[in-house]
Write a protein that holds these residues in place. Structure first.
Motif, PDB file in Angstrom:
ATOM      1  N   PRO A 194      40.448 -10.509  22.549  1.00 29.22           N
ATOM      2  CA  PRO A 194      39.742  -9.471  21.784  1.00 29.22           C
ATOM      3  C   PRO A 194      39.786  -8.118  22.487  1.00 29.22           C
ATOM      4  CG  PRO A 194      38.170 -10.852  22.929  1.00 29.22           C
ATOM      5  CD  PRO A 194      39.531 -11.457  23.168  1.00 29.22           C
ATOM      6  N   SER A 195      39.643  -7.083  21.691  1.00 27.45           N
ATOM      7  CA  SER A 195      39.525  -5.721  22.217  1.00 27.45           C
ATOM      8  C   SER A 195      38.047  -5.429  22.443  1.00 27.45           C
ATOM      9  CB  SER A 195      40.072  -4.707  21.214  1.00 27.45           C
ATOM     10  OG  SER A 195      41.417  -4.961  20.949  1.00 27.45           O
ATOM     11  N   LEU A 196      37.744  -4.697  23.487  1.00 29.95           N
ATOM     12  CA  LEU A 196      36.374  -4.310  23.784  1.00 29.95           C
ATOM     13  C   LEU A 196      36.119  -2.920  23.203  1.00 29.95           C
ATOM     14  CD1 LEU A 196      33.758  -5.117  25.351  1.00 29.95           C
ATOM     15  CD2 LEU A 196      34.633  -3.696  27.215  1.00 29.95           C
ATOM     16  N   VAL A 197      35.055  -2.807  22.401  1.00 24.33           N
ATOM     17  CA  VAL A 197      34.627  -1.528  21.856  1.00 24.33           C
ATOM     18  C   VAL A 197      33.233  -1.252  22.407  1.00 24.33           C
ATOM     19  CG1 VAL A 197      34.133  -0.204  19.766  1.00 24.33           C
ATOM     20  CG2 VAL A 197      35.961  -1.907  19.744  1.00 24.33           C
ATOM     21  N   THR A 198      33.055  -0.091  23.017  1.00 25.52           N
ATOM     22  CA  THR A 198      31.748   0.279  23.550  1.00 25.52           C
ATOM     23  C   THR A 198      31.043   1.232  22.589  1.00 25.52           C
ATOM     24  OG1 THR A 198      32.661   2.129  24.812  1.00 25.52           O
ATOM     25  CG2 THR A 198      32.503  -0.009  25.945  1.00 25.52           C
ATOM     26  N   PHE A 199      29.725   1.240  22.677  1.00 27.32           N
ATOM     27  CA  PHE A 199      28.910   2.070  21.790  1.00 27.32           C
ATOM     28  C   PHE A 199      27.888   2.870  22.580  1.00 27.32           C
ATOM     29  CE2 PHE A 199      30.007  -1.700  19.308  1.00 27.32           C
ATOM     30  CZ  PHE A 199      30.533  -1.133  18.178  1.00 27.32           C
ATOM     31  N   THR A 200      27.621   4.057  22.080  1.00 34.39           N
ATOM     32  CA  THR A 200      26.456   4.817  22.498  1.00 34.39           C
ATOM     33  C   THR A 200      25.752   5.257  21.224  1.00 34.39           C
ATOM     34  OG1 THR A 200      27.742   6.862  22.601  1.00 34.39           O
ATOM     35  CG2 THR A 200      27.418   5.672  24.671  1.00 34.39           C
ATOM     36  N   THR A 201      24.487   5.557  21.344  1.00 37.74           N
ATOM     37  CA  THR A 201      23.759   6.080  20.193  1.00 37.74           C
ATOM     38  C   THR A 201      23.357   7.515  20.479  1.00 37.74           C
ATOM     39  OG1 THR A 201      21.675   5.200  21.006  1.00 37.74           O
ATOM     40  CG2 THR A 201      22.866   3.847  19.417  1.00 37.74           C
ATOM     41  N   LYS A 202      23.257   8.275  19.406  1.00 34.82           N
ATOM     42  CA  LYS A 202      22.870   9.681  19.510  1.00 34.82           C
ATOM     43  C   LYS A 202      21.928   9.983  18.349  1.00 34.82           C
ATOM     44  CE  LYS A 202      24.998  14.248  19.113  1.00 34.82           C
ATOM     45  NZ  LYS A 202      26.275  14.941  18.891  1.00 34.82           N
ATOM     46  N   VAL A 203      20.787  10.524  18.648  1.00 37.89           N
ATOM     47  CA  VAL A 203      19.839  10.916  17.610  1.00 37.89           C
ATOM     48  C   VAL A 203      20.286  12.265  17.052  1.00 37.89           C
ATOM     49  CG1 VAL A 203      17.439  11.518  17.125  1.00 37.89           C
ATOM     50  CG2 VAL A 203      17.965   9.625  18.686  1.00 37.89           C
ATOM     51  N   ALA A 204      20.384  12.325  15.725  1.00 37.31           N
ATOM     52  CA  ALA A 204      20.823  13.551  15.048  1.00 37.31           C
ATOM     53  C   ALA A 204      20.182  13.604  13.671  1.00 37.31           C
ATOM     54  CB  ALA A 204      22.344  13.563  14.920  1.00 37.31           C
ATOM     55  N   LYS A 205      20.060  14.789  13.119  1.00 38.98           N
ATOM     56  CA  LYS A 205      19.552  14.904  11.744  1.00 38.98           C
ATOM     57  C   LYS A 205      20.705  14.630  10.790  1.00 38.98           C
ATOM     58  CE  LYS A 205      17.282  17.812   8.374  1.00 38.98           C
ATOM     59  NZ  LYS A 205      18.260  17.520   7.326  1.00 38.98           N
ATOM     60  N   LEU A 206      20.571  13.540  10.033  1.00 44.39           N
ATOM     61  CA  LEU A 206      21.577  13.214   9.022  1.00 44.39           C
ATOM     62  C   LEU A 206      21.066  13.693   7.668  1.00 44.39           C
ATOM     63  CD1 LEU A 206      22.448   9.550  10.116  1.00 44.39           C
ATOM     64  CD2 LEU A 206      23.717  11.645  10.612  1.00 44.39           C
ATOM     65  N   ASP A 207      21.930  14.330   6.897  1.00 42.86           N
ATOM     66  CA  ASP A 207      21.528  14.806   5.573  1.00 42.86           C
ATOM     67  C   ASP A 207      21.301  13.650   4.606  1.00 42.86           C
ATOM     68  OD1 ASP A 207      21.606  17.467   6.379  1.00 42.86           O
ATOM     69  OD2 ASP A 207      23.731  17.644   5.890  1.00 42.86           O
ATOM     70  N   SER A 208      22.027  12.547   4.813  1.00 44.60           N
ATOM     71  CA  SER A 208      21.867  11.336   4.009  1.00 44.60           C
ATOM     72  C   SER A 208      21.980  10.138   4.918  1.00 44.60           C
ATOM     73  CB  SER A 208      22.961  11.237   2.938  1.00 44.60           C
ATOM     74  OG  SER A 208      22.754  12.164   1.929  1.00 44.60           O
ATOM     75  N   GLY A 209      21.243   9.092   4.588  1.00 43.17           N
ATOM     76  CA  GLY A 209      21.329   7.855   5.342  1.00 43.17           C
ATOM     77  C   GLY A 209      20.551   7.895   6.643  1.00 43.17           C
ATOM     78  N   ASP A 210      20.474   6.712   7.257  1.00 43.50           N
ATOM     79  CA  ASP A 210      19.767   6.546   8.519  1.00 43.50           C
ATOM     80  C   ASP A 210      20.710   6.350   9.699  1.00 43.50           C
ATOM     81  OD1 ASP A 210      17.204   6.643   7.289  1.00 43.50           O
ATOM     82  OD2 ASP A 210      17.413   4.547   6.699  1.00 43.50           O
ATOM     83  N   TYR A 211      21.934   5.854   9.410  1.00 46.91           N
ATOM     84  CA  TYR A 211      22.908   5.559  10.465  1.00 46.91           C
ATOM     85  C   TYR A 211      24.311   5.931  10.000  1.00 46.91           C
ATOM     86  CZ  TYR A 211      19.049   2.759  12.125  1.00 46.91           C
ATOM     87  OH  TYR A 211      17.815   2.364  12.540  1.00 46.91           O
ATOM     88  N   ALA A 212      25.147   6.322  10.962  1.00 50.18           N
ATOM     89  CA  ALA A 212      26.544   6.643  10.677  1.00 50.18           C
ATOM     90  C   ALA A 212      27.327   6.570  11.983  1.00 50.18           C
ATOM     91  CB  ALA A 212      26.665   8.042  10.079  1.00 50.18           C
ATOM     92  N   LEU A 213      28.638   6.501  11.863  1.00 47.20           N
ATOM     93  CA  LEU A 213      29.498   6.620  13.036  1.00 47.20           C
ATOM     94  C   LEU A 213      29.912   8.076  13.154  1.00 47.20           C
ATOM     95  CD1 LEU A 213      31.732   3.438  12.680  1.00 47.20           C
ATOM     96  CD2 LEU A 213      29.836   3.813  14.267  1.00 47.20           C
ATOM     97  N   ASP A 214      29.765   8.627  14.341  1.00 46.95           N
ATOM     98  CA  ASP A 214      30.091  10.028  14.572  1.00 46.95           C
ATOM     99  C   ASP A 214      31.537  10.307  14.166  1.00 46.95           C
ATOM    100  OD1 ASP A 214      29.701  12.637  15.344  1.00 46.95           O
ATOM    101  OD2 ASP A 214      29.864  12.237  17.493  1.00 46.95           O
ATOM    102  N   GLY A 215      31.727  11.321  13.346  1.00 50.81           N
ATOM    103  CA  GLY A 215      33.052  11.686  12.873  1.00 50.81           C
ATOM    104  C   GLY A 215      33.522  10.902  11.666  1.00 50.81           C
ATOM    105  N   LEU A 216      32.728   9.930  11.224  1.00 54.40           N
ATOM    106  CA  LEU A 216      33.134   9.084  10.090  1.00 54.40           C
ATOM    107  C   LEU A 216      32.077   9.038   8.993  1.00 54.40           C
ATOM    108  CD1 LEU A 216      34.678   6.140  12.143  1.00 54.40           C
ATOM    109  CD2 LEU A 216      35.917   7.920  10.898  1.00 54.40           C
ATOM    110  N   THR A 217      31.211  10.046   8.933  1.00 53.43           N
ATOM    111  CA  THR A 217      30.162  10.035   7.908  1.00 53.43           C
ATOM    112  C   THR A 217      30.736  10.084   6.503  1.00 53.43           C
ATOM    113  OG1 THR A 217      29.890  12.433   8.087  1.00 53.43           O
ATOM    114  CG2 THR A 217      28.402  11.057   9.398  1.00 53.43           C
TER     115      THR A 217
END
Length: 140
Positions: free
Chosen positions: A35-58
């Motif tokens: 398997p490939s390893l994918v790492t994650f970080t979270t960032k709090v930001a004001k989203l115009d819609s929704g509660d969660y998104a991937l940065d750059g892929l909204t």
């Protein structure tokens, strides 16, 4: 090909945000031996819609979360219905794949609460609104 790192955006108004793992292993293809390893970080930001998104892929996917029957009731069986409809329309317009994730089990949705004495009505109205807006519905 999967990126090696993704940043998960969490809306700044989210009251009880999910906790995400720091990494996961993913098999990209069935033929892949490791398997490939994918790492994650979270960032709090004001989203115009929704509660969660991937940065750059909204534009690809936004996720809205609903936590309980009481929240569903508040969105669909009160004066908040118009605001909820508009939020779903904004979510649908903002991304190719709008998703609503429900954090309640079917058993929890069927039990009356202090706030909601008619769970089937609240659930029916909720599903109709989500379907009307063409938003995908998932349970956790």
């Amino acid at each position: 090909m999967l990126p090696k790192h993704l940043t998960i955006l969490v809306d700044s108004r989210e009251k009880k945000p999910w906790v995400f793992p720091s990494s996961i292993k993913i098999f990209e293809t069935q033929a892949q031996s490791r398997p490939s390893l994918v790492t994650f970080t979270t960032k709090v930001a004001k989203l115009d819609s929704g509660d969660y998104a991937l940065d750059g892929l909204t534009d690809k996917c936004l996720v809205e979360k609903k936590a309980s029957l009481n929240e569903i009731y508040g969105n669909c069986c009160t004066d908040d219905l118009l605001r909820f409809r508009k939020a779903l329309v904004r979510l649908r317009a903002a991304t190719a794949n709008p998703v609503l994730i429900l954090e309640a089990t079917p058993a929890e949705l069927s039990r009356a609460t202090r706030v909601c004495d008619n769970p089937p009505r609240a659930w029916d109205l909720f599903v109709r609104e989500v379907h009307r807006a063409r938003v995908q519905l998932f349970w956790t």
